[in-house]
Design a protein around this motif. Structure first.
Motif, mmCIF file in Angstrom:
data_model
loop_
_atom_site.group_PDB
_atom_site.id
_atom_site.type_symbol
_atom_site.label_atom_id
_atom_site.label_comp_id
_atom_site.label_asym_id
_atom_site.label_seq_id
_atom_site.Cartn_x
_atom_site.Cartn_y
_atom_site.Cartn_z
ATOM 1 N N ARG A 264 -9.565 -0.915 -6.451
ATOM 2 C CA ARG A 264 -10.004 -0.427 -5.091
ATOM 3 C C ARG A 264 -9.337 0.798 -4.967
ATOM 4 N N ASN A 265 -9.993 1.592 -4.250
ATOM 5 C CA ASN A 265 -9.628 2.847 -3.632
ATOM 6 C C ASN A 265 -8.506 2.443 -2.565
ATOM 7 N N GLY A 266 -7.411 2.740 -2.777
ATOM 8 C CA GLY A 266 -6.305 2.286 -1.625
ATOM 9 C C GLY A 266 -5.870 3.349 -0.663
ATOM 10 N N TRP A 267 -6.970 3.856 -0.051
ATOM 11 C CA TRP A 267 -6.661 5.074 0.928
ATOM 12 C C TRP A 267 -5.438 4.446 2.007
ATOM 13 N N ASP A 268 -5.513 3.502 2.038
ATOM 14 C CA ASP A 268 -4.374 2.884 3.165
ATOM 15 C C ASP A 268 -3.229 2.874 2.818
ATOM 16 N N LEU A 269 -3.010 3.238 1.436
ATOM 17 C CA LEU A 269 -1.412 3.179 0.953
ATOM 18 C C LEU A 269 -1.054 4.612 0.817
ATOM 19 N N ILE A 270 -1.601 5.720 1.279
ATOM 20 C CA ILE A 270 -1.050 6.981 1.455
ATOM 21 C C ILE A 270 -0.146 7.034 2.462
ATOM 22 N N LEU A 296 4.412 -3.086 -7.806
ATOM 23 C CA LEU A 296 4.831 -2.242 -9.082
ATOM 24 C C LEU A 296 4.929 -0.838 -8.704
ATOM 25 N N THR A 297 5.632 0.083 -9.484
ATOM 26 C CA THR A 297 5.905 1.384 -9.536
ATOM 27 C C THR A 297 4.892 1.804 -10.526
ATOM 28 N N VAL A 298 4.007 2.768 -10.564
ATOM 29 C CA VAL A 298 3.081 3.346 -11.563
ATOM 30 C C VAL A 298 2.977 4.714 -11.566
ATOM 31 N N ALA A 299 2.577 5.235 -12.425
ATOM 32 C CA ALA A 299 2.358 6.587 -12.632
ATOM 33 C C ALA A 299 0.735 7.063 -13.134
ATOM 34 N N PRO A 300 0.232 7.899 -12.606
ATOM 35 C CA PRO A 300 -1.184 8.180 -13.338
ATOM 36 C C PRO A 300 -1.047 8.810 -14.678
ATOM 37 N N LEU A 301 -1.907 8.430 -15.444
ATOM 38 C CA LEU A 301 -2.184 9.109 -16.990
ATOM 39 C C LEU A 301 -2.697 10.699 -16.690
ATOM 40 N N GLY A 312 1.902 11.501 -14.200
ATOM 41 C CA GLY A 312 1.849 12.056 -12.784
ATOM 42 C C GLY A 312 3.108 11.459 -12.034
ATOM 43 N N ALA A 313 2.845 12.004 -10.786
ATOM 44 C CA ALA A 313 4.144 11.519 -9.580
ATOM 45 C C ALA A 313 3.760 10.049 -9.696
ATOM 46 N N PRO A 314 5.031 9.207 -9.586
ATOM 47 C CA PRO A 314 5.100 8.002 -9.331
ATOM 48 C C PRO A 314 4.299 7.504 -8.080
ATOM 49 N N MET A 315 3.827 6.439 -8.133
ATOM 50 C CA MET A 315 3.274 5.787 -6.872
ATOM 51 C C MET A 315 3.695 4.537 -6.744
ATOM 52 N N GLN A 316 3.790 3.886 -5.541
ATOM 53 C CA GLN A 316 4.388 2.371 -5.028
ATOM 54 C C GLN A 316 3.225 1.632 -4.654
ATOM 55 N N LEU A 317 2.847 0.448 -5.304
ATOM 56 C CA LEU A 317 1.908 -0.398 -4.978
ATOM 57 C C LEU A 317 2.621 -1.576 -4.659
ATOM 58 N N PRO A 318 2.249 -2.125 -3.401
ATOM 59 C CA PRO A 318 3.034 -3.251 -2.674
ATOM 60 C C PRO A 318 2.453 -4.434 -3.226
#
Length: 494
Positions: A264-270, A296-301, A312-318
């Motif tokens: 899902r596009n998580g625009w609310d997580l910006i 999870l903490t993830v990073a784009p490939l 890429g830059a790390p991203m936080q997913l609740p």
């Protein structure tokens, strides 16, 4: 296209012909004359490809929603949402990428808005690849009847034979399969489970060798099943941690080192916990850490460079997003792969899939594309041992059946369906066949009944009855043949 003056045109591009590069060049030139270019696509992943080509882009649902808000807004009033930048003006160029995957109502609305604003509409894509999920066929119809440009020189593949073979595959030519077979690209997978295991092993070997590879299966359920098995292999190899966070969408677990896919596009997580970007639907990420809240903490490939996998830059997913909208990302469906270019691709292909699916699956890899073909197909609820009772088919025979389907049969606009129906109704042969059928039906019952009564009364012998029936069948066939010849001569005279 740049100088034609036409308001709507199409660029049709076979896989690997450089469509994205061409769109980027068109956009640069158009903008260089002082006009604006907007890019639209059905998915956010395809939208990001347009953005990489220096095109201001947005996914179609989001753009349409912005247009509706602009309709209700005061043109001179405040614009807190930034919708004003998307208001069309005369001279704008609107590019719809992967237009074959856009449904007809959306394309009709986009065309109407472009016409009202005096903007030019350019549709790009390939009618032979995957079609819209909803009502589709509009792009194929416009490409067939309107102004169209073709990109036909394939550049993606490392070997020359695969460039020409991919075009023949696109045309549904079974002879193309001979080249794939000679080069070891058609593998006998056996049952569905065996074919999935074969493709997974090949994908794992390529990945461990530093290649960027795709593993393509028939459904989301199959992707979850294959991804879970691959995770077990990677744990045994020490590549990922066994402990992790449960992914509620497919019932699997993801730990540090795992590949996961956003759903899902998580625009609310910006802005969430420092996020500068949002997770994008169908994008793949590497898990780099586990959060205390179950997230999870993830990073784009990023695109691989000499075998390296830059992140890429790390991203936080609740935890809430992880539980509802994240799956393991080792395998995916073909729809998630359209537009991708990687080093190698391994696809599980079976009877019942369509030509577009097979074509997309076998054109993602630069260096190698392999079909792991299901040659022993049994129902999902088959009894144990039933596999051994099913006749095995060759991989080539299964694929030939898949690709020989007329691409026009899989996705047609309503206008095309109506046109073909009207042509059939006007056909002389159609009416002759119907008339012959009904005459035979009516007379066969009466005549046959009379002959049966004569035989029962002893007027006809059994042998004479059989001879008369055989003669009537031969006469009907002859009469139908003559009627058909007459109709064809009449059609030629017209």
């Amino acid at each position: 296209m740049l100088t034609s003056g036409a308001r709507i045109e199409s660029v049709c591009a076979a896989a690997g012909t450089g469509k994205s590069f061409t769109v980027g060049a068109i956009a640069d030139t158009w903008q260089g004359t002082g006009y604006r270019v907007f890019g639209l696509a059905t998915s956010q992943a395809a939208t990001d490809v347009l953005a990489e080509a220096n095109v201001t882009a947005r996914n179609i649902p989001s753009w349409l929603a912005a247009q509706e808000r602009l309709d209700e807004a005061d043109p001179g009033g405040p614009d807190p949402g930034g919708d004003g930048q998307w208001r069309l003006q005369p001279g704008d160029l609107v590019v719809v990428d992967e237009a074959g995957m856009a449904d007809t109502p959306h394309l009709a609305t986009i065309q109407s808005r472009c016409e009202q604003a005096g903007a030019k509409l350019l549709l790009t894509g390939d009618p032979r690849q995957l079609a819209a999920v909803g009502a589709g066929g509009a792009f194929a119809d416009l490409a067939a009847h309107g102004v169209r440009y073709e990109l036909a020189e394939v550049r993606r593949f490392t070997t020359a034979w695969e460039r020409s073979a991919s075009l023949a595959l696109r045309d549904g030519d079974p002879a193309a399969l001979d080249a794939y077979q000679r080069h070891g690209r058609l593998l006998d997978g056996g049952t569905v489970e065996q074919a999935e295991a074969s493709a997974a092993r090949a994908w794992l070997a390529d990945t461990l060798a530093g290649r960027e590879s795709l593993l393509l299966v028939s459904s989301n359920a199959a992707a979850a099943r294959v991804s879970s098995a691959l995770r077990a292999d990677l744990i045994a190899l020490g590549r990922v941690t066994e402990t992790g966070v449960e992914l509620g969408k497919d019932g699997t677990v993801a730990g540090v080192g795992d590949l996961v896919q956003a759903r899902r596009n998580g625009w609310d997580l910006i802005g969430y916990d420092g996020n500068a970007a949002a997770p994008i639907n169908r994008a793949t990420y590497r898990v780099t850490g586990l959060r205390a809240d179950g997230g999870l903490t993830v990073a784009p490939l990023l695109t691989r460079d000499n075998g390296r996998e830059p992140l890429g830059a790390p991203m936080q997913l609740p935890a809430s997003y992880v539980a509802a909208d994240v799956t393991l990302g080792y395998a995916s469906t073909v729809h998630a792969a359209q537009g991708r270019t990687v080093d190698t691709a391994h696809a599980v292909i079976a009877h019942g899939q369509d030509a577009g699916t097979a074509y997309v699956a076998l054109t993602r890899g630069r260096d190698r594309n392999t079909a792991h073909v299901v040659t022993r197909a049994v129902p999902d609820d088959a009894e144990p041992g039933q596999t051994h009772e099913v006749a095995e088919r060759s991989p080539r025979a299964v694929l030939a059946e898949v690709i020989e389907r007329d691409p026009g049969e899989t996705e047609q606009s309503a206008l095309v369906v109506r046109e073909r129906a009207e042509q059939q109704a006007r056909s002389t042969m159609t009416h002759v066949d119907k008339l012959t059928y009904h005459v035979d039906r009516i007379t066969a019952g009466r005549t046959g009944g009379q002959l049966d009564r004569l035989a029962a009364d002893g007027v006809l012998s059994d042998l004479d009855r059989r001879r008369l029936a055989a003669a009537r069948r031969r006469r009907r066939r002859r009469d139908r043949g003559r009627a058909g010849d007459a109709a064809r001569r009449a059609a030629r005279r017209r």
